[in-house]
Write a protein that holds these residues in place. Structure first.
Motif, PDB file in Angstrom:
ATOM      1  N   GLN A  29       4.013  -6.186  -3.988  1.00 52.13           N
ATOM      2  CA  GLN A  29       4.597  -4.846  -3.984  1.00 52.13           C
ATOM      3  C   GLN A  29       6.081  -4.923  -3.626  1.00 52.13           C
ATOM      4  O   GLN A  29       6.909  -4.259  -4.255  1.00 52.13           O
TER       5      GLN A  29
ATOM      6  N   TRP B 124       9.390  -3.831  -5.992  1.00 53.85           N
ATOM      7  CA  TRP B 124      10.475  -2.933  -5.572  1.00 53.85           C
ATOM      8  C   TRP B 124      11.817  -3.631  -5.666  1.00 53.85           C
ATOM      9  O   TRP B 124      12.817  -3.030  -6.052  1.00 53.85           O
ATOM     10  N   LYS B 125      11.857  -4.899  -5.278  1.00 52.74           N
ATOM     11  CA  LYS B 125      13.115  -5.637  -5.260  1.00 52.74           C
ATOM     12  C   LYS B 125      13.691  -5.795  -6.663  1.00 52.74           C
ATOM     13  O   LYS B 125      14.891  -5.666  -6.871  1.00 52.74           O
TER      14      LYS B 125
ATOM     15  N   TYR C   6      12.654  -4.090  -9.518  1.00 53.43           N
ATOM     16  CA  TYR C   6      12.315  -3.010 -10.439  1.00 53.43           C
ATOM     17  C   TYR C   6      13.512  -2.566 -11.268  1.00 53.43           C
ATOM     18  O   TYR C   6      13.426  -2.425 -12.474  1.00 53.43           O
TER      19      TYR C   6
ATOM     20  N   HIS D 164       2.833   3.870  -6.283  1.00 57.73           N
ATOM     21  CA  HIS D 164       1.929   2.722  -6.151  1.00 57.73           C
ATOM     22  C   HIS D 164       0.544   3.161  -5.722  1.00 57.73           C
ATOM     23  O   HIS D 164      -0.431   2.446  -5.958  1.00 57.73           O
TER      24      HIS D 164
ATOM     25  N   TYR E 129       4.919   8.318  -3.790  1.00 54.85           N
ATOM     26  CA  TYR E 129       4.709   6.874  -3.784  1.00 54.85           C
ATOM     27  C   TYR E 129       3.778   6.507  -4.933  1.00 54.85           C
ATOM     28  O   TYR E 129       2.560   6.485  -4.779  1.00 54.85           O
TER      29      TYR E 129
END
Length: 202
Positions: free
Chosen positions: A114, A118-119, A121, A84, A82
């Motif tokens: 965040q 992700w959506k 990226y 992040h 991960y």
């Protein structure tokens, strides 16, 4: 007798200057525990939990967060699932960020950002990876055509015009009228099906 027992105790204990602590599993368990903790930092809700329970007010814990920055080195980042967590680990070095994460609104904001990362990226990354089209070359001003020789007139008898020939249709692939091909119309087929069911029931 007391002197005899004291001499036995001093003989059993090794001198402290030559003792070096050695992990029984060569640091494997410590590595796994630190890896798990660092990856938990990818969750803004967990950071909020740490801030609410005043972990960030403890100087020893702040020192531990500074120590964990070694996870940002390439030989350790290959173990992180991960990524992040590395961003949040870097942010936790700042006292303002640590204090802000105590508020639920800031936790929600970090979590939302965040999610949006992700959506989007893949699309954002493709914008930078895919080759961009080359810019259109600037068209040079047209050069004047050289003067042409006048064309001699053609006698009218050599030109044949057929007025009765049909012009070609712009719809070359249209079904000719009266063909046996059935049309696929969804709205009509459903109506027919319902009518057939009513007829069978009667």
């Amino acid at each position: 007798m007391a002197s005899g027992t004291e001499s036995d105790e001093t003989a059993d204990t090794p001198p402290l200057t030559n003792t070096i602590y050695k992990d029984p599993d060569d640091g494997r368990q410590r590595f796994l525990l630190e890896l798990e903790f660092v990856q938990c930092l990818a969750n803004p809700t967990y950071i909020h939990y740490l801030a609410q329970n005043r972990y960030f007010e403890d100087e020893a814990f702040i020192g531990y967060l500074k120590y964990l920055q070694y996870w940002q080195r390439p030989e350790y980042t290959k173990f992180i699932m991960y990524p992040h967590c590395l961003f949040f680990l870097e942010q936790l070095q700042n006292a303002n960020f640590r204090n802000a994460m105590a508020h639920p609104a800031n936790k929600e904001l970090a979590h939302r950002q965040q999610f949006y990362f992700w959506k989007n990226y893949r699309n954002n990354r493709l914008k930078h990876i895919l080759p961009r089209p080359l810019p259109e070359p600037v068209a040079a001003p047209p050069t004047p055509a050289p003067p042409q020789q006048p064309v001699p007139p053609v006698p009218a008898t050599t030109v044949s015009v057929t007025a009765n020939a049909p012009a070609p249709s712009p719809m070359q692939y249209a079904v000719p009228p009266g063909s046996a091909l059935a049309k696929n119309e969804a709205r009509n087929s459903g109506v027919d099906r319902r009518k057939r069911k009513r007829m069978v029931k009667n």
